[in-house]
Design an enzyme around this catalytic site. Sequence first.
Site, PDB file in Angstrom:
ATOM      1  N   TYR A   1      66.391  73.337  78.437  1.00 55.57           N
ATOM      2  CA  TYR A   1      66.002  72.233  77.561  1.00 55.57           C
ATOM      3  C   TYR A   1      65.338  72.760  76.297  1.00 55.57           C
ATOM      4  O   TYR A   1      65.673  72.343  75.179  1.00 55.57           O
ATOM      5  CB  TYR A   1      65.052  71.298  78.308  1.00 55.57           C
ATOM      6  CG  TYR A   1      64.635  70.067  77.537  1.00 55.57           C
ATOM      7  CD1 TYR A   1      65.498  68.990  77.409  1.00 55.57           C
ATOM      8  CD2 TYR A   1      63.358  69.965  76.978  1.00 55.57           C
ATOM      9  CE1 TYR A   1      65.111  67.843  76.715  1.00 55.57           C
ATOM     10  CE2 TYR A   1      62.966  68.833  76.293  1.00 55.57           C
ATOM     11  CZ  TYR A   1      63.841  67.773  76.164  1.00 55.57           C
ATOM     12  OH  TYR A   1      63.455  66.645  75.481  1.00 55.57           O
TER      13      TYR A   1
ATOM     14  N   SER B   1      61.790  68.089  70.299  1.00 52.66           N
ATOM     15  CA  SER B   1      60.701  68.065  71.276  1.00 52.66           C
ATOM     16  C   SER B   1      59.722  69.154  70.892  1.00 52.66           C
ATOM     17  O   SER B   1      60.097  70.133  70.223  1.00 52.66           O
ATOM     18  CB  SER B   1      61.244  68.333  72.690  1.00 52.66           C
ATOM     19  OG  SER B   1      60.195  68.576  73.607  1.00 52.66           O
TER      20      SER B   1
END
Length: 255
Positions: free
Chosen positions: A159, A146
């Site tokens: 995350y 990501s």
Amino acid sequence: MSTHPFDLSGRIALVTGAARGLGLEMARALGAAGAHVFVGGREAATVSLAANTLTNDGLKATPLPFDVADADAAARSVERIIGEHGRIDILVNNAAARDRRDLFEFEPDAIKDLLQVDLVAPFELSRLAAQHMKTRGSGRIINVTSIAAHISLKGDPVYGMAKGGLAAATRALAAELGPNGITVNAIAPGFFATEFNAPLVDVEEITQMPRDRSSLGRWGEPHEIGGAAVFLASDAASYITGHTLAVDGGYMTHY
């Protein structure tokens, strides 16, 4: 190298988290390039529906329900692929979990659970697949990280930590597996209009970010992730390993 370097005919691929969203679109793109795709996901019904969607479009797809965080289930799933086809050529580690909350609201078990799904599980699944890939002297592993692995947004600390670890794992695995003819790369998606990100679309402060701060000035459409997966899985990327390809509309490079 094939005459058509993006042709994946005859290749066997596993895409985790492929029941919907970016995972489904990467599975679709790999299938359209000729690969037989195993559609991974936790829920048997949604995985079967996704695989049927692909087969109805004339692609080769098989549902493979399993939880990536369950090491035994992951091992059985890889063995099933090997048992049915004798090989696994492409692994896309896309399955992920997310828990957006303040840094001090996380309990230790919640942190461990996220790291297990987002970091430990893809690392372990990569090792399982690589055991078979190295006997053939070739293979493609693609980790979906990501832009959160490289830039941070307040309220999403674990995350980003997990995806940053997966980016580092990509480089580590590339160094370990390169002598076996296996490339390991990552795709770092930016803001994509998927079901997973639906809650963000209603938050004005967040939904404006890619519009105001990316070079293309918009959210990505899910199908736009597919080309990156096909490229990294194909002979066209045969001399690329340890690399992270950002598919973010220029978000990380736009000032």
